[in-house]
Design an enzyme around this catalytic site. Structure first.
Site, PDB file in Angstrom:
ATOM      1  N   HIS A 113      24.531  61.102  13.640  1.00 51.50           N
ATOM      2  CA  HIS A 113      23.907  60.009  14.413  1.00 51.50           C
ATOM      3  C   HIS A 113      24.949  59.026  14.948  1.00 51.50           C
ATOM      4  O   HIS A 113      24.583  58.040  15.588  1.00 51.50           O
ATOM      5  CB  HIS A 113      22.883  59.253  13.570  1.00 51.50           C
ATOM      6  CG  HIS A 113      21.778  60.112  13.039  1.00 51.50           C
ATOM      7  ND1 HIS A 113      21.000  60.899  13.859  1.00 51.50           N
ATOM      8  CD2 HIS A 113      21.335  60.328  11.767  1.00 51.50           C
ATOM      9  CE1 HIS A 113      20.116  61.563  13.108  1.00 51.50           C
ATOM     10  NE2 HIS A 113      20.312  61.240  11.845  1.00 51.50           N
TER      11      HIS A 113
HETATM   12 ZN   LIG Z   1      19.078  64.217   8.177  1.00 48.38          ZN
END
Ligand SMILES: [Zn+2]
Length: 322
Positions: free
Chosen positions: A116
């Site tokens: 992320h």
């Molecule tokens: Zn994850």
């Protein structure tokens, strides 16, 4: 093959923080009990290595502790010099695992999978994007031209997708939950979205349909496999219902397919948020054992102490995608 651990670079967290920091030490203990001679400490990723995936100003702000409160909240960790060092070592471990893969066929990072992390901000417990940093390190050093990222963490690797963009030399296959974080997905080369409650059978059939396509489209010199433990039925954040046996079949299929295609593979652990941390450790440990079975123990069926033995799959029985 070599295995890289970073758990002694502890990231200090306040009591009750939901990031399962303890899993890394437990996992390292179990792996060290079966393969102590393969354990290594990875070097930290350098500013130059990080800047191939990240804005140099972001790297500097992380290092100096000058990210603002909002940016730190987005990452989800409090800033400390130890957080910076751990994040560098975790990215360094995926670079090192790629080097091991290119030399010996396989390599393992007992952390990593921080997909992320974007080019100029971190998110969801991810500071630096280890997979892209490692892919670009291999490319910059002339060790690989084309890289395949097989991202089987249950969350979409939005940071990876955003950083890679339309760079044709890095191909990402992501299989993730449609209704999971991140709610705004970014486009990877190959995204497969699964509904809540997807179990072993559908998951494995999907994987068998799409991984051969990823391999033929990318023709990689090296692969990075994010073997998330969070598609597990007991995961608090996962929303899918894979069993431990299903996850072991997943690992076996990925590793055997890559091996059959002669693609070296670096394995990173990625996410895992089960209620009982021992479940997460079991799943990651089984992934490491599956890799050891294939990479370190040629001619032996399984490694003593690695149990249950992970099944081997037959990548030749691939269903043609419909
Ligand atoms: Zn994850």
């Amino acid at each position: 093959m070599l295995i890289f651990a970073t758990d002694h670079f502890v990231l200090p967290l306040p009591p009750g923080h939901r990031f399962p920091m303890a899993k890394y030490a437990r996992l390292r203990e179990r792996v060290a009990a079966v393969a102590p001679e393969r354990m290594r400490e990875p070097p930290p990723a350098t500013d130059e290595e990080l800047a191939r995936a990240h804005d140099p100003a972001y790297v500097r702000a992380v290092a100096d502790g000058t990210l603002d409160e909002r940016a730190m909240r987005r990452i989800g960790f409090p800033w400390s010099p130890a957080m910076v060092e751990r994040s560098r070592r975790s990215a360094g471990a995926t670079i090192a695992a790629c080097r091991s893969a290119l030399e010996f066929g396989f390599g393992v990072n007992l952390a990593g999978g921080t997909h992320h992390a974007h080019r100029d901000f971190g998110e969801g417990f991810c500071v630096f994007n280890d997979a892209v940093v490692a892919a670009r390190a291999m490319q910059a050093e002339g060790l690989a031209e084309r890289v395949l990222i097989v991202d089987l963490d249950v969350h979409q690797g939005d940071g990876t997708a955003a950083i890679v963009g339309d760079d044709p030399s890095i191909h990402t296959l992501s299989i993730h939950g449609r209704n999971n974080f991140p709610f705004r997905k970014r486009s990877s080369r190959q995204d497969v979205e699964l509904e809540d409650g997807t179990g072993d059978e559908t998951y494995l059939a999907t994987l068998r349909a799409v991984l051969p396509l990823a391999l033929s489209a990318s023709r990689p010199d090296v692969a990075i496999y994010l073997a998330g433990a969070d598609p597990f039925v007991g995961d608090r954040l996962g929303r899918l219902t894979l069993t431990k046996a299903g996850l072991a079949s997943r690992d076996a299929y990925v590793l055997d397919s890559l091996r059959a295609a002669d693609v070296p593979v670096a394995v990173a652990m990625a996410g895992g948020y089960a209620e009982d941390i021992e479940d997460v450790v079991d799943i990651h440990f089984a992934t490491v054992c599956a890799t050891l079975d294939r990479g370190a123990m040629k001619g032996r069926a399984s490694l003593p102490g690695c149990s249950p033995t992970t099944p081997s799959s037959s990548p030749t029985r691939v269903r043609s995608p419909g």
